[in-house]
Motif scaffolding. Structure first.
Motif, PDB file in Angstrom:
ATOM      1  N   LYS A 140       2.761  -3.315  -6.407  1.00 23.70           N
ATOM      2  CA  LYS A 140       2.799  -3.949  -5.088  1.00 23.70           C
ATOM      3  C   LYS A 140       3.789  -3.262  -4.149  1.00 23.70           C
ATOM      4  CE  LYS A 140       1.444  -8.542  -6.736  1.00 23.70           C
ATOM      5  NZ  LYS A 140       1.911  -9.943  -6.967  1.00 23.70           N
ATOM      6  N   LYS A 141       4.726  -2.495  -4.711  1.00 25.78           N
ATOM      7  CA  LYS A 141       5.699  -1.781  -3.888  1.00 25.78           C
ATOM      8  C   LYS A 141       5.136  -0.469  -3.331  1.00 25.78           C
ATOM      9  CE  LYS A 141       9.786  -3.539  -6.348  1.00 25.78           C
ATOM     10  NZ  LYS A 141      10.462  -4.179  -5.190  1.00 25.78           N
ATOM     11  N   SER A 142       3.988  -0.033  -3.874  1.00 24.29           N
ATOM     12  CA  SER A 142       3.373   1.211  -3.424  1.00 24.29           C
ATOM     13  C   SER A 142       2.583   0.979  -2.135  1.00 24.29           C
ATOM     14  CB  SER A 142       2.434   1.754  -4.504  1.00 24.29           C
ATOM     15  OG  SER A 142       1.655   2.826  -4.012  1.00 24.29           O
ATOM     16  N   LYS A 143       2.460   2.022  -1.322  1.00 18.96           N
ATOM     17  CA  LYS A 143       1.675   1.929  -0.093  1.00 18.96           C
ATOM     18  C   LYS A 143       0.181   2.067  -0.342  1.00 18.96           C
ATOM     19  CE  LYS A 143       5.379   3.727   2.874  1.00 18.96           C
ATOM     20  NZ  LYS A 143       5.769   4.810   3.821  1.00 18.96           N
ATOM     21  N   ASN A 144      -0.195   2.606  -1.516  1.00 22.33           N
ATOM     22  CA  ASN A 144      -1.616   2.813  -1.808  1.00 22.33           C
ATOM     23  C   ASN A 144      -1.826   2.893  -3.326  1.00 22.33           C
ATOM     24  OD1 ASN A 144      -4.343   3.342  -1.587  1.00 22.33           O
ATOM     25  ND2 ASN A 144      -4.083   5.492  -0.984  1.00 22.33           N
ATOM     26  N   THR A 155      -6.633   9.887  -4.548  1.00 22.44           N
ATOM     27  CA  THR A 155      -6.376  10.398  -3.202  1.00 22.44           C
ATOM     28  C   THR A 155      -7.155   9.623  -2.135  1.00 22.44           C
ATOM     29  OG1 THR A 155      -8.128  12.064  -3.443  1.00 22.44           O
ATOM     30  CG2 THR A 155      -5.886  12.730  -4.032  1.00 22.44           C
ATOM     31  N   LEU A 156      -7.980   8.669  -2.537  1.00 21.01           N
ATOM     32  CA  LEU A 156      -8.728   7.870  -1.570  1.00 21.01           C
ATOM     33  C   LEU A 156      -7.793   6.933  -0.808  1.00 21.01           C
ATOM     34  CD1 LEU A 156     -11.823   6.866  -3.727  1.00 21.01           C
ATOM     35  CD2 LEU A 156     -11.692   8.694  -2.029  1.00 21.01           C
ATOM     36  N   SER A 157      -8.157   6.592   0.394  1.00 21.91           N
ATOM     37  CA  SER A 157      -7.360   5.653   1.172  1.00 21.91           C
ATOM     38  C   SER A 157      -7.500   4.255   0.592  1.00 21.91           C
ATOM     39  CB  SER A 157      -7.815   5.640   2.637  1.00 21.91           C
ATOM     40  OG  SER A 157      -9.042   4.930   2.775  1.00 21.91           O
ATOM     41  N   VAL A 200     -10.321  11.457 -11.756  1.00 15.96           N
ATOM     42  CA  VAL A 200      -9.233  10.520 -11.485  1.00 15.96           C
ATOM     43  C   VAL A 200      -8.400  10.986 -10.299  1.00 15.96           C
ATOM     44  CG1 VAL A 200      -7.083   9.546 -12.409  1.00 15.96           C
ATOM     45  CG2 VAL A 200      -9.132   9.639 -13.836  1.00 15.96           C
ATOM     46  N   LYS A 201      -8.183  12.283 -10.194  1.00 18.11           N
ATOM     47  CA  LYS A 201      -7.408  12.806  -9.056  1.00 18.11           C
ATOM     48  C   LYS A 201      -8.103  12.468  -7.741  1.00 18.11           C
ATOM     49  CE  LYS A 201      -4.930  16.459  -9.419  1.00 18.11           C
ATOM     50  NZ  LYS A 201      -4.363  17.828  -9.522  1.00 18.11           N
ATOM     51  N   THR A 202      -9.419  12.569  -7.711  1.00 15.31           N
ATOM     52  CA  THR A 202     -10.164  12.220  -6.502  1.00 15.31           C
ATOM     53  C   THR A 202      -9.958  10.744  -6.146  1.00 15.31           C
ATOM     54  OG1 THR A 202     -11.855  13.897  -6.902  1.00 15.31           O
ATOM     55  CG2 THR A 202     -12.460  12.064  -5.468  1.00 15.31           C
ATOM     56  N   GLU A 259      -6.321  -8.963  -2.431  1.00 16.29           N
ATOM     57  CA  GLU A 259      -5.454  -9.370  -1.321  1.00 16.29           C
ATOM     58  C   GLU A 259      -4.265  -8.423  -1.138  1.00 16.29           C
ATOM     59  OE1 GLU A 259      -2.804 -12.835  -2.023  1.00 16.29           O
ATOM     60  OE2 GLU A 259      -3.918 -13.054  -3.908  1.00 16.29           O
ATOM     61  N   HIS A 260      -3.933  -7.693  -2.198  1.00 19.19           N
ATOM     62  CA  HIS A 260      -2.828  -6.726  -2.121  1.00 19.19           C
ATOM     63  C   HIS A 260      -3.341  -5.314  -1.825  1.00 19.19           C
ATOM     64  CE1 HIS A 260      -0.213  -9.858  -3.656  1.00 19.19           C
ATOM     65  NE2 HIS A 260      -1.025 -10.034  -4.678  1.00 19.19           N
ATOM     66  N   GLU A 261      -4.653  -5.181  -1.662  1.00 13.75           N
ATOM     67  CA  GLU A 261      -5.306  -3.895  -1.392  1.00 13.75           C
ATOM     68  C   GLU A 261      -4.996  -2.854  -2.470  1.00 13.75           C
ATOM     69  OE1 GLU A 261      -3.782  -3.806   2.823  1.00 13.75           O
ATOM     70  OE2 GLU A 261      -5.895  -3.329   3.205  1.00 13.75           O
ATOM     71  N   ILE A 262      -4.998  -3.319  -3.721  1.00 13.72           N
ATOM     72  CA  ILE A 262      -4.806  -2.427  -4.869  1.00 13.72           C
ATOM     73  C   ILE A 262      -6.165  -2.242  -5.543  1.00 13.72           C
ATOM     74  CG2 ILE A 262      -3.702  -2.122  -7.119  1.00 13.72           C
ATOM     75  CD1 ILE A 262      -1.376  -3.820  -6.086  1.00 13.72           C
ATOM     76  N   ALA A 263      -6.649  -1.018  -5.536  1.00 10.27           N
ATOM     77  CA  ALA A 263      -7.971  -0.722  -6.087  1.00 10.27           C
ATOM     78  C   ALA A 263      -7.930  -0.640  -7.608  1.00 10.27           C
ATOM     79  CB  ALA A 263      -8.495   0.585  -5.510  1.00 10.27           C
ATOM     80  N   VAL A 264      -8.958  -1.169  -8.251  1.00  8.69           N
ATOM     81  CA  VAL A 264      -9.076  -1.135  -9.707  1.00  8.69           C
ATOM     82  C   VAL A 264     -10.382  -0.444 -10.071  1.00  8.69           C
ATOM     83  CG1 VAL A 264      -9.202  -2.477 -11.831  1.00  8.69           C
ATOM     84  CG2 VAL A 264      -7.783  -3.287  -9.925  1.00  8.69           C
ATOM     85  N   THR A 265     -10.282   0.618 -10.865  1.00  8.50           N
ATOM     86  CA  THR A 265     -11.451   1.400 -11.268  1.00  8.50           C
ATOM     87  C   THR A 265     -11.537   1.468 -12.782  1.00  8.50           C
ATOM     88  OG1 THR A 265     -11.248   2.806  -9.294  1.00  8.50           O
ATOM     89  CG2 THR A 265     -12.618   3.630 -11.095  1.00  8.50           C
ATOM     90  N   CYS A 266     -12.726   1.232 -13.313  1.00  7.14           N
ATOM     91  CA  CYS A 266     -12.973   1.405 -14.747  1.00  7.14           C
ATOM     92  C   CYS A 266     -13.856   2.641 -14.927  1.00  7.14           C
ATOM     93  CB  CYS A 266     -13.661   0.168 -15.325  1.00  7.14           C
ATOM     94  SG  CYS A 266     -13.927   0.268 -17.116  1.00  7.14           S
TER      95      CYS A 266
END
Length: 238
Positions: free
Chosen positions: A123-127, A218-220, A213-215, A169-176
């Motif tokens: 949550k402390k990260s900007k992205n 780097t997504l917004s 994963v690197k791609t 709500e925290h705009e933290i993306a989760v990818t499996c």
């Protein structure tokens, strides 16, 4: 960027540690055994968090080590399977109940606990991005006979789905990510071509998954890649 890679002493996790960060980045490596990547002198800061993911205290250990550092990318890569699971003579009836319990704990329960404990840092990260490494065996219509391993990898997908809703709500993306067979025995630094030649293009080089994963990282924060299934091209059962 700050990375945490859980399950990173060898194979795909080791490839993430070597291939994802750039000079000046910091990577916390979570593993039971001391990773060889700590010896690298490439301008990347690497810190080892020694933790046994089969133990309930492991997630607390990670949280203590990270303190209040912002984490941009969290990768849960830990995964174990039945001892003889990938061999032709594998017999589900001979699975030890303790092994069944351990597989489910490391592959699913620990993933939940570790993610829960690291949320304050994310949550402390900007992205921030959360990457869960599943398996093609965790998808429908797979042909694996490993009951517990398959159940745990189906579980990872479920964790990702619900976690995503909690973190929206925290705009933290989760990818499996659900890869097929990986050429994990060929270290990242030995190159993609060696992996292709060794397995005659029948296993996925770790470099391909690192690139994927690197791609994603780097997504917004306006984008969210929910799930990716990535079988080996020549795997006709995938």
């Amino acid at each position: 960027m700050n990375f945490v890679v859980v399950g990173a002493s060898k194979g795909l996790g080791d490839a993430f540690v070597k291939g994802l960060p750039e000079k000046g980045d910091h990577v916390w490596i979570v593993s039971r055994n001391r990773p060889r990547s700590l010896k690298l002198d490439d301008g990347i800061h690497r810190t080892w968090i020694q933790a046994d993911l089969s133990q309930i205290t492991s997630s607390d250990q990670i949280a203590v080590e990270l303190k209040d550092v912002p984490i941009d990318v969290f990768i849960y890569n830990a995964g174990i399977w039945e001892k003889e699971g990938f061999k032709e003579h594998y017999d589900f009836e001979k699975d030890d109940p303790k092994d069944i319990e351990n597989i489910l704990y490391v592959n699913t329960t620990s993933a939940i606990l570790c993610t829960q404990k690291i949320l304050p840092n994310l949550k402390k990260s900007k992205n921030a991005k959360v990457i869960l490494i599943g398996s093609n065996d965790g998808n429908e219509n797979n042909e694996s006979k490993q009951v517990t391993y398959v159940a745990s990898k189906f579980g990872i997908r479920g964790i990702g789905n619900s976690l995503r809703e909690n973190l929206r709500e925290h705009e933290i993306a989760v990818t499996c990510i659900n890869p097929g067979e990986i050429a994990a025995t060929i270290p990242y630094e030995e190159g993609l071509e060696k992996a292709l030649a060794t397995y005659n293009n029948r296993r996925i080089p770790v470099q391909d998954i690192v690139s994927l994963v690197k791609t994603i990282t780097t997504l917004s924060k306006a984008s969210c890649v929910k799930e990716i299934t990535m079988p080996a091209m020549l795997d006709t059962n995938a």
